[in-house]
Design an enzyme around this catalytic site. Structure first.
Site, PDB file in Angstrom:
ATOM      1  N   HIS A 167      32.111  33.093  35.227  1.00  0.00           N
ATOM      2  CA  HIS A 167      32.694  32.282  34.258  1.00  0.00           C
ATOM      3  C   HIS A 167      33.604  31.210  34.800  1.00  0.00           C
ATOM      4  O   HIS A 167      33.749  31.539  36.118  1.00  0.00           O
ATOM      5  CB  HIS A 167      33.778  33.322  33.438  1.00  0.00           C
ATOM      6  CG  HIS A 167      34.638  33.901  34.049  1.00  0.00           C
ATOM      7  ND1 HIS A 167      34.437  35.093  34.728  1.00  0.00           N
ATOM      8  CD2 HIS A 167      35.895  33.701  34.477  1.00  0.00           C
ATOM      9  CE1 HIS A 167      35.489  35.447  35.641  1.00  0.00           C
ATOM     10  NE2 HIS A 167      36.329  34.612  35.451  1.00  0.00           N
TER      11      HIS A 167
ATOM     12  N   TYR B  15      37.276  34.874  44.643  1.00  0.00           N
ATOM     13  CA  TYR B  15      38.406  33.687  44.482  1.00  0.00           C
ATOM     14  C   TYR B  15      39.063  33.337  45.919  1.00  0.00           C
ATOM     15  O   TYR B  15      39.032  34.350  46.599  1.00  0.00           O
ATOM     16  CB  TYR B  15      39.395  33.987  43.596  1.00  0.00           C
ATOM     17  CG  TYR B  15      38.685  33.868  42.203  1.00  0.00           C
ATOM     18  CD1 TYR B  15      39.054  32.787  41.578  1.00  0.00           C
ATOM     19  CD2 TYR B  15      38.533  35.063  41.499  1.00  0.00           C
ATOM     20  CE1 TYR B  15      38.777  32.427  40.227  1.00  0.00           C
ATOM     21  CE2 TYR B  15      37.829  34.701  40.157  1.00  0.00           C
ATOM     22  CZ  TYR B  15      38.282  33.540  39.421  1.00  0.00           C
ATOM     23  OH  TYR B  15      37.691  33.663  38.246  1.00  0.00           O
TER      24      TYR B  15
ATOM     25  N   ARG C 132      33.282  41.161  35.726  1.00  0.00           N
ATOM     26  CA  ARG C 132      33.213  40.047  35.006  1.00  0.00           C
ATOM     27  C   ARG C 132      32.129  39.234  34.890  1.00  0.00           C
ATOM     28  O   ARG C 132      31.635  39.224  35.805  1.00  0.00           O
ATOM     29  CB  ARG C 132      34.569  38.940  35.407  1.00  0.00           C
ATOM     30  CG  ARG C 132      36.030  39.405  35.319  1.00  0.00           C
ATOM     31  CD  ARG C 132      36.237  39.714  33.984  1.00  0.00           C
ATOM     32  NE  ARG C 132      36.165  39.134  32.862  1.00  0.00           N
ATOM     33  CZ  ARG C 132      36.567  37.861  32.711  1.00  0.00           C
ATOM     34  NH1 ARG C 132      37.462  37.030  33.486  1.00  0.00           N
ATOM     35  NH2 ARG C 132      36.031  37.021  31.586  1.00  0.00           N
TER      36      ARG C 132
ATOM     37  N   TYR D 257      31.896  39.209  39.266  1.00  0.00           N
ATOM     38  CA  TYR D 257      32.782  39.784  40.234  1.00  0.00           C
ATOM     39  C   TYR D 257      33.222  41.276  39.419  1.00  0.00           C
ATOM     40  O   TYR D 257      33.723  41.440  38.396  1.00  0.00           O
ATOM     41  CB  TYR D 257      33.948  38.839  40.998  1.00  0.00           C
ATOM     42  CG  TYR D 257      34.891  38.522  39.794  1.00  0.00           C
ATOM     43  CD1 TYR D 257      35.791  39.276  39.446  1.00  0.00           C
ATOM     44  CD2 TYR D 257      34.672  37.044  39.420  1.00  0.00           C
ATOM     45  CE1 TYR D 257      36.932  38.600  38.611  1.00  0.00           C
ATOM     46  CE2 TYR D 257      35.815  36.247  38.836  1.00  0.00           C
ATOM     47  CZ  TYR D 257      36.605  37.495  38.240  1.00  0.00           C
ATOM     48  OH  TYR D 257      37.723  36.658  37.338  1.00  0.00           O
TER      49      TYR D 257
ATOM     50  N   HIS E 134      37.400  29.148  34.525  1.00  0.00           N
ATOM     51  CA  HIS E 134      38.730  29.195  33.590  1.00  0.00           C
ATOM     52  C   HIS E 134      38.811  27.534  33.182  1.00  0.00           C
ATOM     53  O   HIS E 134      38.471  26.709  34.278  1.00  0.00           O
ATOM     54  CB  HIS E 134      39.555  29.665  34.494  1.00  0.00           C
ATOM     55  CG  HIS E 134      39.541  31.122  34.900  1.00  0.00           C
ATOM     56  ND1 HIS E 134      40.012  32.255  33.948  1.00  0.00           N
ATOM     57  CD2 HIS E 134      38.903  31.820  35.692  1.00  0.00           C
ATOM     58  CE1 HIS E 134      40.002  33.106  34.497  1.00  0.00           C
ATOM     59  NE2 HIS E 134      39.109  33.067  35.823  1.00  0.00           N
TER      60      HIS E 134
HETATM   61 FE   LIG Z   1      38.238  34.728  36.759  1.00  0.00          FE
END
Ligand SMILES: [Fe+3]
Lengths: 246, 193
Positions: free
Chosen positions: A164, A112, A161, A151, A166
């Site tokens: 995905h 991110y 995770r 990640y 959000h």
């Molecule tokens: Fe996330």
């Protein structure tokens, strides 16, 4: 004017068994952030049955193109190119028109663009990772992006995770406000993920899995995934006397 | 009374996660993007009225500040009608948030009587599985608060005060302060609306 069934009146009560409970010990961050008191049932008023509206003027021209909306002139985000689209409906299967859908995600490496991000994967200088769209007259939204990477995250010893995206959706009533996450069809990591599994019902988790759609791929450009979103619907009030409408 | 049954299930909620600021307040995160200001930033557009500041802080059950939240506000104009009174802000690292707005008027309640002036708040963050709805009332509206339909639905009257913001004056501008406690002693009343 007589309202059509489902077009006026209160929203169906939220089915809390379909949502994750507040405290899900497998997802450790809920431990101190989950209210201990059950939420208090509240008769819906105009404060909950109305909500903000957004026009197309709220958006920039590249807001639904994450491949380009952060890139340098002539640059593009690196990764598997996707079209993500779907229909926003209410529980009565009516399209939710003109509503704002926002999305954010990691880059193709799973990183991110955030100052507190702790994963060592590289930043992509041409990828920001956020966008938004307004649904059309049939309730559809779409955007271009790259497939986010899985990640690692600090929860269990070595939790990862699944890939995905959000999502944030408004609807037309503040009580319809929803934040969720979209997963990708066929990903085995979904079933090892403490956040996806915070939802107790497997069928409810399945509702968060976008389907690969080979009919809408762009040749030599993008794969397509379809992710429909259902917001709370309104009860019919044909036989109710109400002091106010909406 | 006859009601149609819903045919679809609502999409289940998931946490907004630790990076919700990227998605909902990208300008504050320096995301640039296509250079549109963050939606809901700046003073709230709720028409003419008494300018006020809303200031609060969010704490978790260990009394630690929640530094990664997003707070949204929805309110009526001074005449009690809902039009454009929406705002959104990123909670700061110290758990604080603030809004510049006007004091809302009274909205009709479920009993047909006007409710006390209030704001509706919605809070998401890492560790919050379903966004939390609450309300903010004003401590200088004691008479209206005493007859407010919703406040009176809170059976444990001691918990009502978790929704009532305290007025002070900062440089002549009324500021209403209310802390949000996700858990623990004085846990804020959250609503299933
Ligand atoms: Fe996330």
């Amino acid at each position: 004017m007589i309202p059509l069934p489902g077009e006026d009146g209160a929203l169906y009560q939220r089915d809390r068994t379909w949502h994750p409970p507040a405290n899900t010990p497998g997802y450790k961050s809920t431990t101190f952030r989950a209210p201990k008191h059950p939420p208090l049932s509240l008769a819906q008023t105009r404060s909950e049955l109305t909500g903000p509206t957004f026009g197309h003027g709220s958006l920039g021209p590249l807001d639904n193109d994450l491949i380009h909306n952060f890139s340098a002139e002539g640059g593009e985000a690196i990764g598997q190119r996707l079209i993500v689209y779907g229909q926003v409906l209410d529980e009565n299967a009516r399209p939710v028109r003109g509503t704002l859908v926002e999305f954010w995600q990691a880059n193709a490496g799973g990183r991110y663009r955030h100052k507190r991000e702790g994963y060592v994967a590289a930043l992509d200088p041409n990828f920001g990772g956020c966008g938004r769209a307004i649904t059309d007259d049939n309730g559809y939204y779409h955007f271009r992006t790259i497939k986010p990477g899985a990640y690692p995250w600090p929860n269990g010893g070595n939790d990862w995770r699944p890939a995905h995206i959000h999502f944030s959706v408004f609807g037309h009533a503040f009580a319809q406000r929803l934040i969720t996450q979209m997963y990708f069809e066929g990903d085995p990591m979904i079933w090892q993920d403490p956040i996806a599994l915070s939802i107790p019902d497997r069928a409810a988790v399945e509702q968060l899995i976008a389907r690969l759609d080979r009919q809408n791929t762009t040749p030599m450009d993008s794969l397509a995934y379809r992710f429909d979103i259902v917001l709370r619907g309104r009860r019919s009030t044909l036989f109710e006397n109400r002091s106010e409408g909406n | 009374m006859l009601n149609a049954l819903p045919t679809l299930k609502e999409t289940p909620s998931q946490t907004a996660g630790p990076y919700v600021h990227i998605g909902l307040t990208p300008g504050l995160e320096g995301m640039g993007g296509s250079n549109v200001p963050d939606l809901g930033s700046g003073p709230i557009n709720a028409g003419n009225g008494q300018p006020i500041t809303i200031a609060g802080c969010i704490f978790d059950g260990s009394a630690a500040p929640v530094g990664d939240a997003v707070v949204e506000l929805w309110q009526a104009d001074a005449d009690g009608t809902h039009a454009e009174g929406w705002g959104r802000t990123a909670g700061a690292a110290d758990g604080s948030f603030r809004f510049e707005t006007i004091k809302p008027g009274r909205v009709l309640g479920p009993d047909g009587q006007p409710m006390a002036p209030h704001l509706t708040l919605w809070i998401v963050a890492r560790g919050i599985n379903v966004g939390l709805h609450t309300r903010l009332y004003f401590d200088d509206e004691g008479e209206a608060n005493a007859t407010d339909f919703i406040l009176n639905r809170i059976m444990d009257s001691r918990r009502r005060k978790t929704l009532i913001a305290a007025r002070s004056e900062v440089e002549g501008r009324p500021t209403y302060s209310l802390d949000i406690r996700l858990q623990g002693e004085n846990e804020t009343v959250f609503f299933d609306i």
